[in-house]
Design a protein around this motif. Sequence first.
Motif, PDB file in Angstrom:
ATOM      1  N   CYS A 243       0.825  -1.212   0.000  1.00 22.91           N
ATOM      2  CA  CYS A 243       0.000   0.000   0.000  1.00 22.91           C
ATOM      3  C   CYS A 243       0.861   1.265   0.000  1.00 22.91           C
ATOM      4  O   CYS A 243       0.338   2.372   0.168  1.00 22.91           O
ATOM      5  CB  CYS A 243      -0.939   0.004   1.198  1.00 22.91           C
ATOM      6  SG  CYS A 243      -2.085  -1.377   1.178  1.00 22.91           S
TER       7      CYS A 243
ATOM      8  N   CYS B 183      -6.373  -1.348   5.656  1.00 26.48           N
ATOM      9  CA  CYS B 183      -7.041  -0.461   4.703  1.00 26.48           C
ATOM     10  C   CYS B 183      -8.333   0.056   5.341  1.00 26.48           C
ATOM     11  O   CYS B 183      -9.112  -0.721   5.888  1.00 26.48           O
ATOM     12  CB  CYS B 183      -7.360  -1.234   3.424  1.00 26.48           C
ATOM     13  SG  CYS B 183      -8.258  -0.241   2.228  1.00 26.48           S
TER      14      CYS B 183
ATOM     15  N   ARG C 124     -12.364  -0.929  -1.735  1.00 26.42           N
ATOM     16  CA  ARG C 124     -11.087  -0.260  -2.027  1.00 26.42           C
ATOM     17  C   ARG C 124     -10.894   0.053  -3.502  1.00 26.42           C
ATOM     18  O   ARG C 124     -10.341   1.093  -3.848  1.00 26.42           O
ATOM     19  CB  ARG C 124      -9.910  -1.081  -1.475  1.00 26.42           C
ATOM     20  CG  ARG C 124      -9.787  -2.504  -2.016  1.00 26.42           C
ATOM     21  CD  ARG C 124      -8.858  -3.296  -1.098  1.00 26.42           C
ATOM     22  NE  ARG C 124      -8.529  -4.633  -1.570  1.00 26.42           N
ATOM     23  CZ  ARG C 124      -9.341  -5.674  -1.506  1.00 26.42           C
ATOM     24  NH1 ARG C 124     -10.569  -5.536  -1.032  1.00 26.42           N
ATOM     25  NH2 ARG C 124      -8.950  -6.859  -1.929  1.00 26.42           N
TER      26      ARG C 124
ATOM     27  N   CYS D 164      -5.638   0.674  -6.850  1.00 27.45           N
ATOM     28  CA  CYS D 164      -5.497  -0.418  -5.876  1.00 27.45           C
ATOM     29  C   CYS D 164      -5.584  -1.765  -6.593  1.00 27.45           C
ATOM     30  O   CYS D 164      -6.485  -1.998  -7.405  1.00 27.45           O
ATOM     31  CB  CYS D 164      -6.596  -0.310  -4.824  1.00 27.45           C
ATOM     32  SG  CYS D 164      -6.499  -1.618  -3.589  1.00 27.45           S
TER      33      CYS D 164
END
Length: 159
Positions: free
Chosen positions: A34, A63, A69, A76
């Motif tokens: 990430c 997250c 997401r 992502c």
Amino acid sequence: MIAKRYEPFWKTTPLEQMSQTEWESICDGCGKCCLQKLQDDETEEVFYTNLSCHQLNVTSCQCKVYDTRQDKVSTCITLTPDQIDEFHWLPDTCSYRVLHETKILPDWHPLVVGSDKEMLRQGLTVRHYAVSENSVDEEDWETHIIKWVHGMPEPYEIT
Ligand code: SF4
Ligand code: SF4
């Protein structure tokens, strides 16, 4: 009578054949994937930065919008077993990559230890060095490039 030795699923089941629950449990929660990445236009080499996606809770390395997401962050990437051969862009400590390449999970992995205490003790999550991408102008991201040395980040300058 000799007791039958129990082998955990990650030693007996290839990544491609794991159930969804097993697959997700392989993620050690380090948060490294990430972190924002920069890619060299010519060589396509990927460089990690210490800048975290704005949706990452840096303290928990979770997250904030996991279920949605990909709606919230278009870049992502959801890892799936059919991408295994493309895992080279992941950090070399990523447990999917390690398991794929060595067939062994590291001895600090939460599945092996039973909790995340060992990886936290060894500083293997991004919580100690990640900075939100929102706090740095995009034109300065290059100054945040890092390289991984034994799972830890070191400043790196593209030459
Ligand atoms: S780098 Fe790998 S192990 Fe770490 S959070 Fe990302 S997918 Fe999970
Ligand atoms: S949206 Fe969530 S899972 Fe995707 S990169 Fe950002 S923090 Fe990571």
